[in-house]
Design an enzyme around this catalytic site. Sequence first.
Site, PDB file in Angstrom:
ATOM      1  N   ARG A 239     -22.736   6.827  77.906  1.00 15.05           N
ATOM      2  CA  ARG A 239     -22.363   5.416  77.859  1.00 15.05           C
ATOM      3  C   ARG A 239     -23.549   4.624  77.316  1.00 15.05           C
ATOM      4  O   ARG A 239     -24.702   4.907  77.667  1.00 15.05           O
ATOM      5  CB  ARG A 239     -22.020   4.890  79.266  1.00 15.05           C
ATOM      6  CG  ARG A 239     -20.674   5.325  79.813  1.00 15.05           C
ATOM      7  CD  ARG A 239     -19.503   4.718  79.040  1.00 15.05           C
ATOM      8  NE  ARG A 239     -18.224   5.102  79.593  1.00 15.05           N
ATOM      9  CZ  ARG A 239     -17.513   6.170  79.225  1.00 15.05           C
ATOM     10  NH1 ARG A 239     -17.969   6.969  78.292  1.00 15.05           N
ATOM     11  NH2 ARG A 239     -16.340   6.426  79.772  1.00 15.05           N
ATOM     12  N   GLU A 268     -19.187  -2.188  73.056  1.00 15.26           N
ATOM     13  CA  GLU A 268     -18.329  -1.598  72.017  1.00 15.26           C
ATOM     14  C   GLU A 268     -17.073  -2.440  71.835  1.00 15.26           C
ATOM     15  O   GLU A 268     -16.591  -3.020  72.811  1.00 15.26           O
ATOM     16  CB  GLU A 268     -17.939  -0.184  72.442  1.00 15.26           C
ATOM     17  CG  GLU A 268     -19.156   0.722  72.565  1.00 15.26           C
ATOM     18  CD  GLU A 268     -18.803   2.117  73.069  1.00 15.26           C
ATOM     19  OE1 GLU A 268     -17.607   2.399  73.308  1.00 15.26           O
ATOM     20  OE2 GLU A 268     -19.720   2.928  73.221  1.00 15.26           O
ATOM     21  N   HIS A 287     -17.758   6.216  69.254  1.00 19.99           N
ATOM     22  CA  HIS A 287     -17.289   6.731  70.556  1.00 19.99           C
ATOM     23  C   HIS A 287     -16.136   7.736  70.382  1.00 19.99           C
ATOM     24  O   HIS A 287     -15.005   7.489  70.817  1.00 19.99           O
ATOM     25  CB  HIS A 287     -16.858   5.562  71.463  1.00 19.99           C
ATOM     26  CG  HIS A 287     -16.897   5.929  72.925  1.00 19.99           C
ATOM     27  ND1 HIS A 287     -17.196   5.030  73.920  1.00 19.99           N
ATOM     28  CD2 HIS A 287     -16.652   7.100  73.564  1.00 19.99           C
ATOM     29  CE1 HIS A 287     -17.138   5.625  75.103  1.00 19.99           C
ATOM     30  NE2 HIS A 287     -16.806   6.898  74.913  1.00 19.99           N
TER      31      HIS A 287
HETATM   32  C1  DGY Z   1     -14.868   9.556  78.579  1.00 17.10           C
HETATM   33  O1  DGY Z   1     -13.901  10.270  78.820  1.00 17.10           O
HETATM   34  O2  DGY Z   1     -15.500   8.985  79.450  1.00 17.10           O
HETATM   35  C2  DGY Z   1     -15.287   9.448  77.148  1.00 17.10           C
HETATM   36  O3  DGY Z   1     -16.246   8.519  76.926  1.00 17.10           O
HETATM   37  C3  DGY Z   1     -14.086   9.261  76.244  1.00 17.10           C
HETATM   38  O4  DGY Z   1     -13.509  10.480  76.155  1.00 17.10           O
END
Ligand code: DGY
Length: 321
Positions: A239, A268, A287
């Site tokens: 993240r 984002e 992402h």
């Molecule tokens: C998640 O699943 O947390 C990812 O960032 C997206 O697949």
Amino acid sequence: MTRPKVYIARKIPEQLLSPYRNQWEIEMWPYEDLPVRREELHKQMGQADAIFITLTDVVDQELIDGAKQLKIIANMAVGYDNIDIDYARKKGVIVTNTPDVLTESTADLTFALLLAASRRLIEANEYIKEGKWTTWSPLFMAGTDIHHKTLGIVGMGRIGEAVAHRAKGFHMNVLYHNRRRKPEAEEKLGAVYVGFEELLTNSDFVVCMTPLTQETKDLFNRRAFQLMKETAVFVNTSRGGTVNEEDLYQALKTGEILAAGLDVFQNEPIGKDHPLLQLDNVTALPHIGSATRDTRYQMMKLALENIDRVLQGKEAKTPVK
Ligand code: DGY
């Protein structure tokens, strides 16, 4: 008998919903490429027994307070920092995520990003497509080696382990830092547990795989980048909030570290004017860690299965604990 109301906050394929059409009263946000508006989600949550959301939907106290009969929030992601988990728990609402099904795909992408950032793949691709290739020369597009180097994984969860597994194929040494030690991973993958600072100092590649929490927010800050080698490559597929982006920008600009591969950002989506995108030593992706068709279908299916189980009074398959 009245059917439970399920709100799907993003358009998903009908074939996944059809098995539930007779059991649930389904409402769905009509767009695949546009997130639901907050007011709409608020309104829908006021009537729904279950909601299916994605990581772009922020579910906070205000929204949870508006939900009068909500039993489950099914997040189509393994990360769940978009949801106020403690408050949902306090209100007796079950939260589920989608672990396991995305582990291998996300590890593949993480490794691909590490390779791309180190061997300048995207830059080289742009170069040839722009018609700039005129000759071969000794240091043309010279990147940095990956094999036999040291990989430092911060956050040794399932995906971290899957990345370590790939690293073994490249004969890398693997260091890791995690809230708790993982003796199984140490045995199976030869990964060595070290403190955070030791990992930063000794790794050629630092990969961030830790979830975003109060403790990990801005974990990668000025001091962290200063501790890394000047030849280090930083990769983040977790993240964006785990990184202080201004500090990362400075570190990349001033040569405190060599390069970065980033799949995630603080806010984002980002536009093309984002400072990090102005740097040649940044390889950026929008992402897409888990973005394979198979995996995304598995994630959607799992989120729906969690809803189904909870609405039937059973335990969710993958509750956030
Ligand atoms: C998640 O699943 O947390 C990812 O960032 C997206 O697949």
